[in-house]
Design a protein around this motif. Structure first.
Motif, PDB file in Angstrom:
ATOM      1  N   TYR A  33      74.668  26.656  65.565  1.00 38.89           N
ATOM      2  CA  TYR A  33      73.954  27.341  64.482  1.00 38.89           C
ATOM      3  C   TYR A  33      72.671  27.962  65.027  1.00 38.89           C
ATOM      4  O   TYR A  33      72.384  29.148  64.794  1.00 38.89           O
ATOM      5  CB  TYR A  33      73.656  26.342  63.359  1.00 38.89           C
ATOM      6  N   LEU A  37      71.562  32.025  65.568  1.00 38.90           N
ATOM      7  CA  LEU A  37      70.288  32.531  65.055  1.00 38.90           C
ATOM      8  C   LEU A  37      69.430  33.118  66.176  1.00 38.90           C
ATOM      9  O   LEU A  37      68.861  34.199  66.024  1.00 38.90           O
ATOM     10  CB  LEU A  37      69.504  31.417  64.358  1.00 38.90           C
ATOM     11  N   SER A  40      70.718  36.455  67.362  1.00 37.93           N
ATOM     12  CA  SER A  40      70.505  37.545  66.411  1.00 37.93           C
ATOM     13  C   SER A  40      69.029  37.883  66.222  1.00 37.93           C
ATOM     14  O   SER A  40      68.696  39.005  65.872  1.00 37.93           O
ATOM     15  CB  SER A  40      71.155  37.225  65.069  1.00 37.93           C
ATOM     16  N   CYS A  41      68.140  36.935  66.465  1.00 37.96           N
ATOM     17  CA  CYS A  41      66.709  37.151  66.249  1.00 37.96           C
ATOM     18  C   CYS A  41      65.962  37.598  67.504  1.00 37.96           C
ATOM     19  O   CYS A  41      64.863  38.149  67.397  1.00 37.96           O
ATOM     20  CB  CYS A  41      66.054  35.876  65.723  1.00 37.96           C
ATOM     21  N   ARG A  83      65.566  26.063  61.433  1.00 40.41           N
ATOM     22  CA  ARG A  83      65.353  27.516  61.452  1.00 40.41           C
ATOM     23  C   ARG A  83      63.864  27.842  61.568  1.00 40.41           C
ATOM     24  O   ARG A  83      63.473  28.719  62.336  1.00 40.41           O
ATOM     25  CB  ARG A  83      65.952  28.131  60.186  1.00 40.41           C
TER      26      ARG A  83
END
Length: 126
Positions: A33, A37, A40-41, A83
């Motif tokens: 996960y 993230l 993509s970030c 996150r």
């Protein structure tokens, strides 16, 4: 590890009670996960400086070090906390990279630096 919401909640509780294997299982269960993230970030310009897997590893270390500050009990709260730590880590990394970026205006040729040093030494000579 039971990855159902109740299984995650149980692992959170056990980790909070001091069972290190429960925290390790939580971290392992959410590694992918975080990798998605991070990939993509992470801005394209930063990918040459850091691999998403390295960002995830650093994030997991911060999560492990700061687990005692986590107050949630559910998987959604756990994922939101992960996150947040990942985003803060990426923000700090990108700020650090911008600070360290080359500034041509501050650069001086090695020759001019050596010339200046030599002139200063001549002034202190016999």
């Amino acid at each position: 590890m039971d990855r159902s919401p109740s299984g995650i909640a149980r692992s959170i509780r056990l980790a909070r009670e001091g069972q290190p294997e429960a925290l390790s299982e939580l971290l392992d269960a959410h590694r992918n996960y975080l990798r998605v993230l991070a990939a993509s970030c992470l801005h394209r310009e930063m990918r040459g400086k850091a691999d998403p897997s390295d960002v995830v590893q650093d994030t997991l270390l911060k999560v492990h070090e700061n687990f005692r500050h986590f107050r949630g009990t559910t998987e959604l709260e756990w994922m939101a906390w992960l996150r947040t730590i990942l985003v803060n880590h990426l923000t700090d990394f990108q700020k650090g990279f911008r600070r360290e970026r080359r500034n041509i205006g501050r650069e001086r040729s090695l020759e001019s630096i050596v010339d200046r040093s030599s002139a200063m030494l001549r002034n202190f000579g016999p």
